[in-house]
Design a protein around this motif. Structure first.
Motif, mmCIF file in Angstrom:
data_model
loop_
_atom_site.group_PDB
_atom_site.id
_atom_site.type_symbol
_atom_site.label_atom_id
_atom_site.label_comp_id
_atom_site.label_asym_id
_atom_site.label_seq_id
_atom_site.Cartn_x
_atom_site.Cartn_y
_atom_site.Cartn_z
ATOM 1 N N GLY A 106 61.743 -57.940 -67.304
ATOM 2 C CA GLY A 106 60.353 -58.121 -67.688
ATOM 3 C C GLY A 106 60.081 -59.298 -68.610
ATOM 4 N N LYS A 107 61.119 -59.982 -69.083
ATOM 5 C CA LYS A 107 60.937 -61.137 -69.970
ATOM 6 C C LYS A 107 60.790 -62.402 -69.135
ATOM 7 N N GLU A 108 59.966 -63.331 -69.631
ATOM 8 C CA GLU A 108 59.810 -64.606 -68.931
ATOM 9 C C GLU A 108 61.115 -65.390 -68.999
ATOM 10 N N LYS A 109 61.474 -65.983 -67.868
ATOM 11 C CA LYS A 109 62.693 -66.787 -67.788
ATOM 12 C C LYS A 109 62.390 -68.171 -68.345
ATOM 13 N N ALA A 110 63.127 -68.596 -69.359
ATOM 14 C CA ALA A 110 62.885 -69.891 -69.993
ATOM 15 C C ALA A 110 62.985 -71.036 -68.996
ATOM 16 N N GLU A 111 63.907 -70.924 -68.048
ATOM 17 C CA GLU A 111 64.132 -71.997 -67.082
ATOM 18 C C GLU A 111 63.138 -71.974 -65.915
ATOM 19 N N ILE A 112 62.361 -70.878 -65.817
ATOM 20 C CA ILE A 112 61.361 -70.765 -64.749
ATOM 21 C C ILE A 112 60.052 -70.285 -65.389
ATOM 22 N N PRO A 113 59.310 -71.202 -66.012
ATOM 23 C CA PRO A 113 58.085 -70.802 -66.715
ATOM 24 C C PRO A 113 57.129 -70.031 -65.805
ATOM 25 N N GLY A 114 56.574 -68.960 -66.358
ATOM 26 C CA GLY A 114 55.614 -68.149 -65.619
ATOM 27 C C GLY A 114 56.241 -67.102 -64.720
ATOM 28 N N CYS A 115 57.566 -66.978 -64.769
ATOM 29 C CA CYS A 115 58.262 -65.994 -63.933
ATOM 30 C C CYS A 115 59.068 -65.053 -64.823
ATOM 31 N N LYS A 116 58.879 -63.771 -64.604
ATOM 32 C CA LYS A 116 59.600 -62.765 -65.377
ATOM 33 C C LYS A 116 60.833 -62.307 -64.614
ATOM 34 N N GLU A 117 61.869 -61.985 -65.378
ATOM 35 C CA GLU A 117 63.118 -61.492 -64.781
ATOM 36 C C GLU A 117 62.802 -60.277 -63.932
ATOM 37 N N LYS A 118 63.341 -60.284 -62.722
ATOM 38 C CA LYS A 118 63.104 -59.159 -61.808
ATOM 39 C C LYS A 118 64.345 -58.941 -60.944
ATOM 40 N N MET A 119 64.345 -57.821 -60.287
ATOM 41 C CA MET A 119 65.424 -57.501 -59.343
ATOM 42 C C MET A 119 64.767 -56.823 -58.157
ATOM 43 N N ASP A 120 65.008 -57.360 -56.984
ATOM 44 C CA ASP A 120 64.511 -56.689 -55.791
ATOM 45 C C ASP A 120 65.650 -56.584 -54.781
ATOM 46 N N LYS A 121 65.415 -55.762 -53.788
ATOM 47 C CA LYS A 121 66.437 -55.487 -52.778
ATOM 48 C C LYS A 121 66.871 -56.773 -52.072
ATOM 49 N N GLU A 122 65.916 -57.632 -51.754
ATOM 50 C CA GLU A 122 66.217 -58.882 -51.043
ATOM 51 C C GLU A 122 67.191 -59.757 -51.844
ATOM 52 N N PHE A 123 66.927 -59.919 -53.131
ATOM 53 C CA PHE A 123 67.803 -60.747 -53.967
ATOM 54 C C PHE A 123 69.174 -60.096 -54.143
ATOM 55 N N PHE A 124 69.186 -58.791 -54.300
ATOM 56 C CA PHE A 124 70.456 -58.078 -54.440
ATOM 57 C C PHE A 124 71.344 -58.333 -53.215
ATOM 58 N N PHE A 125 70.769 -58.178 -52.024
ATOM 59 C CA PHE A 125 71.564 -58.367 -50.805
ATOM 60 C C PHE A 125 71.887 -59.838 -50.543
ATOM 61 N N TYR A 126 71.001 -60.733 -50.963
ATOM 62 C CA TYR A 126 71.308 -62.172 -50.874
ATOM 63 C C TYR A 126 72.566 -62.462 -51.691
ATOM 64 N N THR A 127 72.597 -61.926 -52.906
ATOM 65 C CA THR A 127 73.754 -62.120 -53.790
ATOM 66 C C THR A 127 75.004 -61.472 -53.205
ATOM 67 N N LEU A 128 74.863 -60.238 -52.745
ATOM 68 C CA LEU A 128 75.997 -59.510 -52.169
ATOM 69 C C LEU A 128 76.623 -60.279 -51.005
ATOM 70 N N ASN A 129 75.800 -60.940 -50.212
ATOM 71 C CA ASN A 129 76.273 -61.646 -49.020
ATOM 72 C C ASN A 129 76.484 -63.147 -49.213
ATOM 73 N N PHE A 130 76.274 -63.650 -50.421
ATOM 74 C CA PHE A 130 76.343 -65.096 -50.648
ATOM 75 C C PHE A 130 77.672 -65.698 -50.198
ATOM 76 N N ARG A 131 78.771 -65.119 -50.626
ATOM 77 C CA ARG A 131 80.088 -65.683 -50.277
ATOM 78 C C ARG A 131 80.305 -65.726 -48.768
ATOM 79 N N ARG A 132 79.900 -64.682 -48.101
ATOM 80 C CA ARG A 132 80.136 -64.579 -46.660
ATOM 81 C C ARG A 132 79.176 -65.461 -45.849
ATOM 82 N N LYS A 133 77.918 -65.547 -46.295
ATOM 83 C CA LYS A 133 76.912 -66.235 -45.474
ATOM 84 C C LYS A 133 76.483 -67.606 -45.979
ATOM 85 N N LYS A 134 76.644 -67.884 -47.270
ATOM 86 C CA LYS A 134 76.095 -69.118 -47.834
ATOM 87 C C LYS A 134 77.148 -70.036 -48.465
ATOM 88 N N ARG A 135 78.282 -69.508 -48.843
ATOM 89 C CA ARG A 135 79.299 -70.308 -49.533
ATOM 90 C C ARG A 135 79.709 -71.542 -48.727
#
Length: 174
Positions: A106-135
């Motif tokens: 819920g805190k604003e991210k210093a490096e991304i003004p106007g955006c608060k820290e969040k977690m959603d399913k899409e980002f979680f799975f993007y991270t989970l699959n990063f090595r396999r699909k994006k590395r």
């Protein structure tokens, strides 16, 4: 002494933290690509506009840029005189994003003004699959890059040890 530092890796690896730390150590301006990509409330900037901004930044004499966005990755890698690749396991990345979320929910991210820290399913799975699909975007773009300017860390502990060495060297120069 480095003038152009490119920090790459998956989500949750600490790219932003490292960029800010190195900016203080070397007195080099830092740019977080997430801060260019995201407008307030997580609205994505037009890709062409974002890439134009990034490509203009890499023409500067001194910079630290963190982020793995593939559209400008090759150009950043070619211009950098130091590339730091945080190549952590999927488990370490998930641990990193969860730790960041719990600390900053819920805190604003210093490096991304106007955006608060969040977690959603899409980002979680993007991270989970990063090595396999994006590395591979990283490994593909590193082909042909001078290996002597690449530092690859697979563990946070080794990065921390390297950082301590850099800090000691800088203190001895003063």
């Amino acid at each position: 002494m480095y003038n152009r530092i490119c920090i790459i890796g998956g989500p949750g690896t600490g790219k932003t933290f490292l960029a800010d730390k190195l900016s203080k150590i070397y007195n080099i301006p830092v740019t977080h690509i997430d801060g260019i990509h995201h407008l307030p409330n997580w609205k994505p900037r037009n890709k062409e506009e974002r890439d134009k901004i990034i490509l203009s930044l890499i023409e500067n004499e001194r910079w630290i840029i963190d982020g793995t966005y593939k559209s400008t990755l090759k150009q950043r890698l070619e211009k950098a005189d130091l590339i730091i690749w945080l190549d952590y396991s999927s488990f370490a990345q998930i641990k990193g994003i969860l730790k960041r979320y719990l600390k900053n929910k819920g805190k604003e991210k210093a490096e991304i003004p106007g955006c608060k820290e969040k977690m959603d399913k899409e980002f979680f799975f993007y991270t989970l699959n990063f090595r396999r699909k994006k590395r591979h975007y990283i490994t593909d773009n590193l082909i042909g890059i001078d290996e002597s300017k690449i530092l690859r860390f697979t563990k946070q502990k080794k990065l921390n040890k390297w950082l301590l060495t850099i800090i000691k060297e800088r203190n001895n120069e003063k």
